[in-house]
Design a protein around this motif. Sequence first.
Motif, PDB file in Angstrom:
ATOM      1  N   LEU A   1       0.800  -1.223   0.000  1.00  0.00           N
ATOM      2  CA  LEU A   1       0.000   0.000   0.000  1.00  0.00           C
ATOM      3  C   LEU A   1       0.833   1.274   0.000  1.00  0.00           C
ATOM      4  O   LEU A   1       0.324   2.348  -0.338  1.00  0.00           O
ATOM      5  CB  LEU A   1      -0.932   0.016   1.227  1.00  0.00           C
ATOM      6  CG  LEU A   1      -2.094  -0.980   1.198  1.00  0.00           C
ATOM      7  CD1 LEU A   1      -2.783  -1.023   2.557  1.00  0.00           C
ATOM      8  CD2 LEU A   1      -3.099  -0.612   0.107  1.00  0.00           C
ATOM      9  N   VAL A   2       2.110   1.192   0.387  1.00  0.00           N
ATOM     10  CA  VAL A   2       2.937   2.397   0.454  1.00  0.00           C
ATOM     11  C   VAL A   2       3.676   2.596  -0.864  1.00  0.00           C
ATOM     12  O   VAL A   2       3.568   1.797  -1.787  1.00  0.00           O
ATOM     13  CB  VAL A   2       3.944   2.316   1.624  1.00  0.00           C
ATOM     14  CG1 VAL A   2       3.204   2.225   2.949  1.00  0.00           C
ATOM     15  CG2 VAL A   2       4.876   1.116   1.465  1.00  0.00           C
ATOM     16  N   LYS A   3       4.470   3.673  -0.950  1.00  0.00           N
ATOM     17  CA  LYS A   3       5.242   3.898  -2.166  1.00  0.00           C
ATOM     18  C   LYS A   3       6.452   2.969  -2.202  1.00  0.00           C
ATOM     19  O   LYS A   3       6.883   2.433  -1.171  1.00  0.00           O
ATOM     20  CB  LYS A   3       5.669   5.352  -2.267  1.00  0.00           C
ATOM     21  CG  LYS A   3       6.513   5.874  -1.112  1.00  0.00           C
ATOM     22  CD  LYS A   3       6.713   7.385  -1.258  1.00  0.00           C
ATOM     23  CE  LYS A   3       7.542   7.940  -0.110  1.00  0.00           C
ATOM     24  NZ  LYS A   3       7.713   9.413  -0.226  1.00  0.00           N
ATOM     25  N   ALA A   4       7.011   2.790  -3.383  1.00  0.00           N
ATOM     26  CA  ALA A   4       8.063   1.791  -3.589  1.00  0.00           C
ATOM     27  C   ALA A   4       9.296   2.048  -2.729  1.00  0.00           C
ATOM     28  O   ALA A   4       9.987   1.106  -2.329  1.00  0.00           O
ATOM     29  CB  ALA A   4       8.455   1.752  -5.064  1.00  0.00           C
ATOM     30  N   LYS A   5       9.586   3.305  -2.445  1.00  0.00           N
ATOM     31  CA  LYS A   5      10.790   3.638  -1.684  1.00  0.00           C
ATOM     32  C   LYS A   5      10.583   3.566  -0.170  1.00  0.00           C
ATOM     33  O   LYS A   5      11.488   3.919   0.585  1.00  0.00           O
ATOM     34  CB  LYS A   5      11.286   5.021  -2.080  1.00  0.00           C
ATOM     35  CG  LYS A   5      11.801   5.084  -3.521  1.00  0.00           C
ATOM     36  CD  LYS A   5      12.367   6.452  -3.852  1.00  0.00           C
ATOM     37  CE  LYS A   5      12.917   6.493  -5.274  1.00  0.00           C
ATOM     38  NZ  LYS A   5      13.498   7.807  -5.621  1.00  0.00           N
TER      39      LYS A   5
ATOM     40  N   ASP B   1      13.520   4.051   2.944  1.00  0.00           N
ATOM     41  CA  ASP B   1      14.150   2.728   3.014  1.00  0.00           C
ATOM     42  C   ASP B   1      15.663   2.817   3.135  1.00  0.00           C
ATOM     43  O   ASP B   1      16.280   2.185   3.995  1.00  0.00           O
ATOM     44  CB  ASP B   1      13.785   1.897   1.779  1.00  0.00           C
ATOM     45  CG  ASP B   1      12.377   1.349   1.856  1.00  0.00           C
ATOM     46  OD1 ASP B   1      11.730   1.514   2.909  1.00  0.00           O
ATOM     47  OD2 ASP B   1      11.911   0.755   0.861  1.00  0.00           O
ATOM     48  N   THR B   2      16.283   3.600   2.259  1.00  0.00           N
ATOM     49  CA  THR B   2      17.751   3.689   2.282  1.00  0.00           C
ATOM     50  C   THR B   2      18.244   4.494   3.476  1.00  0.00           C
ATOM     51  O   THR B   2      19.309   4.212   4.023  1.00  0.00           O
ATOM     52  CB  THR B   2      18.267   4.333   0.984  1.00  0.00           C
ATOM     53  OG1 THR B   2      17.617   5.600   0.790  1.00  0.00           O
ATOM     54  CG2 THR B   2      17.972   3.440  -0.209  1.00  0.00           C
ATOM     55  N   VAL B   3      17.466   5.495   3.908  1.00  0.00           N
ATOM     56  CA  VAL B   3      17.875   6.336   5.035  1.00  0.00           C
ATOM     57  C   VAL B   3      17.882   5.536   6.339  1.00  0.00           C
ATOM     58  O   VAL B   3      18.832   5.622   7.129  1.00  0.00           O
ATOM     59  CB  VAL B   3      16.939   7.554   5.162  1.00  0.00           C
ATOM     60  CG1 VAL B   3      17.268   8.340   6.430  1.00  0.00           C
ATOM     61  CG2 VAL B   3      17.059   8.440   3.941  1.00  0.00           C
ATOM     62  N   ILE B   4      16.846   4.745   6.563  1.00  0.00           N
ATOM     63  CA  ILE B   4      16.696   4.046   7.835  1.00  0.00           C
ATOM     64  C   ILE B   4      17.329   2.660   7.819  1.00  0.00           C
ATOM     65  O   ILE B   4      17.962   2.239   8.794  1.00  0.00           O
ATOM     66  CB  ILE B   4      15.205   3.942   8.208  1.00  0.00           C
ATOM     67  CG1 ILE B   4      14.638   5.340   8.491  1.00  0.00           C
ATOM     68  CG2 ILE B   4      15.003   3.041   9.422  1.00  0.00           C
ATOM     69  CD1 ILE B   4      13.175   5.351   8.841  1.00  0.00           C
ATOM     70  N   HIS B   5      17.174   1.942   6.700  1.00  0.00           N
ATOM     71  CA  HIS B   5      17.612   0.549   6.671  1.00  0.00           C
ATOM     72  C   HIS B   5      18.759   0.270   5.699  1.00  0.00           C
ATOM     73  O   HIS B   5      19.292  -0.836   5.685  1.00  0.00           O
ATOM     74  CB  HIS B   5      16.423  -0.359   6.327  1.00  0.00           C
ATOM     75  CG  HIS B   5      15.309  -0.292   7.335  1.00  0.00           C
ATOM     76  ND1 HIS B   5      15.420  -0.812   8.607  1.00  0.00           N
ATOM     77  CD2 HIS B   5      14.071   0.265   7.265  1.00  0.00           C
ATOM     78  CE1 HIS B   5      14.300  -0.595   9.267  1.00  0.00           C
ATOM     79  NE2 HIS B   5      13.471   0.053   8.484  1.00  0.00           N
ATOM     80  N   GLY B   6      19.104   1.249   4.880  1.00  0.00           N
ATOM     81  CA  GLY B   6      20.198   1.043   3.934  1.00  0.00           C
ATOM     82  C   GLY B   6      19.891   0.012   2.869  1.00  0.00           C
ATOM     83  O   GLY B   6      20.813  -0.612   2.324  1.00  0.00           O
ATOM     84  N   GLU B   7      18.610  -0.155   2.557  1.00  0.00           N
ATOM     85  CA  GLU B   7      18.194  -1.141   1.567  1.00  0.00           C
ATOM     86  C   GLU B   7      17.160  -0.535   0.621  1.00  0.00           C
ATOM     87  O   GLU B   7      16.521   0.472   0.948  1.00  0.00           O
ATOM     88  CB  GLU B   7      17.573  -2.370   2.245  1.00  0.00           C
ATOM     89  CG  GLU B   7      18.520  -3.135   3.144  1.00  0.00           C
ATOM     90  CD  GLU B   7      17.809  -4.253   3.872  1.00  0.00           C
ATOM     91  OE1 GLU B   7      18.169  -5.428   3.662  1.00  0.00           O
ATOM     92  OE2 GLU B   7      16.880  -3.960   4.646  1.00  0.00           O
ATOM     93  N   GLU B   8      17.004  -1.178  -0.520  1.00  0.00           N
ATOM     94  CA  GLU B   8      15.960  -0.794  -1.466  1.00  0.00           C
ATOM     95  C   GLU B   8      15.055  -1.995  -1.700  1.00  0.00           C
ATOM     96  O   GLU B   8      15.518  -3.136  -1.750  1.00  0.00           O
ATOM     97  CB  GLU B   8      16.565  -0.354  -2.805  1.00  0.00           C
ATOM     98  CG  GLU B   8      17.504   0.847  -2.694  1.00  0.00           C
ATOM     99  CD  GLU B   8      18.174   1.146  -4.032  1.00  0.00           C
ATOM    100  OE1 GLU B   8      17.448   1.201  -5.056  1.00  0.00           O
ATOM    101  OE2 GLU B   8      19.399   1.305  -4.048  1.00  0.00           O
TER     102      GLU B   8
END
Length: 422
Positions: A30-34, A406-413
């Motif tokens: 439901l959220v955006k891809a990033k 995603d990248t800011v908090i978890h370092g993943e995409e």
Amino acid sequence: MDQGNTAFILICAALVLLMTPGLAFFYGGLVKAKSVISMMMLSFGALGLIGVLWVVYGYAIAFPGSEGLVPPWSIDWNNIGLTALIEVPEGAAYPPLAFVAFQATFAIITVALVSGAIADRAKFGSWLIFAAIWATIVYFPVASWVFNFGLAEDGSFAYGGWITYGMQEWFGLGAIDFAGGTAVHINAGAAALALALVLGKRVGFQKGVHVPHNPPFVLLGAGLLWFGWFGFNAGSELAADGTAALAFVNTIAAPAAALLAWLVVEKIKDGKPTSVGAASGAVAGLVAITPACASLTPGWAILLGFIAGAVCALAIELKFKWGFDDSLDVVGIHLVGGLIGTLFLGFFATNTGLFTGGDGTQLLVQAIAAFSVLIYSFVLAWIIGFAIEKTIGFRVKNEDEVAGIDTVIHGEEGYVLEEARA
């Protein structure tokens, strides 16, 4: 011990545990891809954290026994989590640890549900702090209000929570909440509303701006939730018997009707029935039937599903009218659906509903239970969330939210395209 009933409870516990990964897919689509990794991690974080807290002290708070509350500091740390077990009389149908495991999965999914209201903008660490505090002072006590029961040496009922058993002494009837309409859905929905108000609106919040990035994920998640919900509802009987079978059938009928009702409302309102609407309608029906699954005939369950699907399809629009950003409609589906299912019993519960042989007493106790949990959860969730936001911060920076967290908090995409990286 009855090996059949023991196996039934353990299998149902596994089904309910599967609901949390299912919820992760449902919310993640439901959220955006990033933001998909961040969103799914809120559910998995709850799974890890609450699973540990339940064993360490959550069970002791929710099921203290007739002697009263067993606080964390009195627990025997050499025998963690096993000091406050229900003493099941000899010859009982299942071992205490089966019940501990079953109820653990309820605690996990309830906390995870709350996270849908703060999608795209919450810090993971702050969420875990909120989850730990809210579970400790809200979910564990409310679970005791609803689910706690004890048995005397002869196997008869001896004591229990004030919502389902205590009100019997005051009104002659206790509130009916077979599988958690109050303790799970109203509880989580009220907390979600509080957090949505504390964190504020997403950047650019308005109707049509934030669209689901992956409807197949949403459908997959809804399917896993529905599958797990059979354990949730039928398993709450704690025995493989006729009541469990009734709950099972109603867990088919109500969400099926709600799915259809949601699609009809979408078609009339927006011109097209959507896959996300189908998934959301099914979940709305599952929410509504949760407290009522063992106290309605299948015909009344279908009516409940139609009402819940239609009303919840309209209720999710309230956030745009009233200006609160409940990102993934936890309020519109779980709070509203939980209220509908809980209050519906006041009218149509077998033998005690207003139109099925009773008077207005059942409706009164249902309303007391529903709004007591709603107010308690909302107030404490708001206080906890506000305190976290004003101290360590709960919401990410606006620029991180816009870019995707995603990248800011978890370092993943969530979706790594090799061509793009090259």
